[in-house]
Enzyme design. Structure first.
Site, mmCIF file in Angstrom:
data_model
loop_
_atom_site.group_PDB
_atom_site.id
_atom_site.type_symbol
_atom_site.label_atom_id
_atom_site.label_comp_id
_atom_site.label_asym_id
_atom_site.label_seq_id
_atom_site.Cartn_x
_atom_site.Cartn_y
_atom_site.Cartn_z
ATOM 1 N N HIS A 176 0.836 -1.206 0.000
ATOM 2 C CA HIS A 176 0.000 0.000 0.000
ATOM 3 C C HIS A 176 0.874 1.261 0.000
ATOM 4 O O HIS A 176 0.601 2.213 -0.719
ATOM 5 C CB HIS A 176 -0.873 0.058 1.264
ATOM 6 N N LYS B 87 -18.914 -6.107 7.031
ATOM 7 C CA LYS B 87 -17.777 -7.017 6.849
ATOM 8 C C LYS B 87 -16.956 -7.042 8.131
ATOM 9 O O LYS B 87 -16.705 -5.995 8.718
ATOM 10 C CB LYS B 87 -16.902 -6.497 5.687
ATOM 11 N N ARG C 9 -2.253 -5.868 -8.459
ATOM 12 C CA ARG C 9 -1.167 -6.822 -8.223
ATOM 13 C C ARG C 9 -1.091 -7.870 -9.315
ATOM 14 O O ARG C 9 -0.055 -8.166 -9.851
ATOM 15 C CB ARG C 9 -1.341 -7.523 -6.871
ATOM 16 N N SER D 206 -2.926 -7.944 2.872
ATOM 17 C CA SER D 206 -3.111 -7.831 4.317
ATOM 18 C C SER D 206 -3.356 -9.201 4.938
ATOM 19 O O SER D 206 -2.827 -9.521 6.007
ATOM 20 C CB SER D 206 -4.283 -6.895 4.628
#
Ligand code: ADP
Length: 154
Positions: A17, A41, A90, A128
Site C-alpha cells: 500500500h 464485513k 497486483r 493484508s
C-alpha cells in the site's frame, strides 16, 4: 491543487500500500488515504486502529491526510471535491474486481475516475491477509509492513 483519494480496507496497511501511496504522491499534490469501513464485513483491526497505523506509518510523508468513511467512497469524494481515486493492481486476479468496482463507481457518480498503479515486483505478493497468516505462523513479516503495524502484530 490536484488531490486524489486512495481508498481501501487497509486491514492492516502494508508496504505494498505504501509503495502505491508514494508513487501517487508524485502525480498528485495531496493524497487522502481513506479507510473505507464496511460495517457488514468483519475486520481484523478497528477503523480507528487502522487510521492510527496509517497515520504513524506516513508521519514523515508530506501531503498525506488520513481519514475514514462508513459510506460510499464516491460520496466522500464528492463531498471533498475530489475526482480521482487511486487503486493498485497486483495480478490479473485483482483486475476483475477492480474493473467491476470502477464500473460501479461510474454508475454511482460519472464524474469519478480511477487511476491504477501496477504493483512493483518486490511487493506484488503482499496482501493484508497474507501478512496475518504468515505472522500467525511465526514468519517474520518485518520487511512487509511498517513498524506501526509490526508492533501491533506482536
Ligand atoms: P480493498 O478491500 O478495498 O481491496 P485493500 O486494503 O485490500 O482494500 O487494498 C486497497 C487497494 O490497494 C486495492 O486497489 C489493492 O489492489 C491495492 N493493493 C493492496 N496491496 C497491494 C500491493 N501489495 N501492491 C499494490 N497494490 C496493492
Amino acid at each position: 491543487m490536484k488531490v486524489a483519494i486512495y481508498p481501501g480496507s487497509f486491514d492492516p496497511i502494508t508496504n505494498g500500500h505504501l509503495d502505491i501511496l508514494k508513487r501517487s504522491l508524485e502525480a498528485f499534490d495531496k493524497v487522502i488515504v481513506l479507510v473505507a469501513v464496511n460495517p457488514d464485513k468483519s475486520s481484523r483491526f478497528s477503523p480507528s486502529e487502522r487510521v492510527e497505523m496509517i497515520k504513524e506509518a506516513t508521519a514523515d510523508y508530506k501531503n498525506v491526510e488520513v481519514d475514514y468513511t462508513t459510506g460510499l467512497t464516491v460520496d466522500y469524494a464528492k463531498k471533498h471535491g475530489v475526482k480521482h481515486l487511486i487503486r493498485g493492481l497486483r495480478a490479473v486476479t485483482d483486475f476483475e474486481y477492480e474493473f467491476q468496482l470502477a464500473v460501479a463507481n461510474e454508475f454511482a457518480d460519472k464524474d469519478i475516475d480511477m487511476i491504477f498503479f501496477m504493483a512493483h515486483g518486490d511487493t506484488n505478493f503482499i496482501t493484508s491477509s497474507m501478512i496475518m497468516e504468515l505472522n500467525k505462523n511465526g514468519v517474520d513479516v518485518s520487511a512487509l509492513v511498517p513498524n506501526s503495524v509490526l508492533k501491533r502484530l506482536k
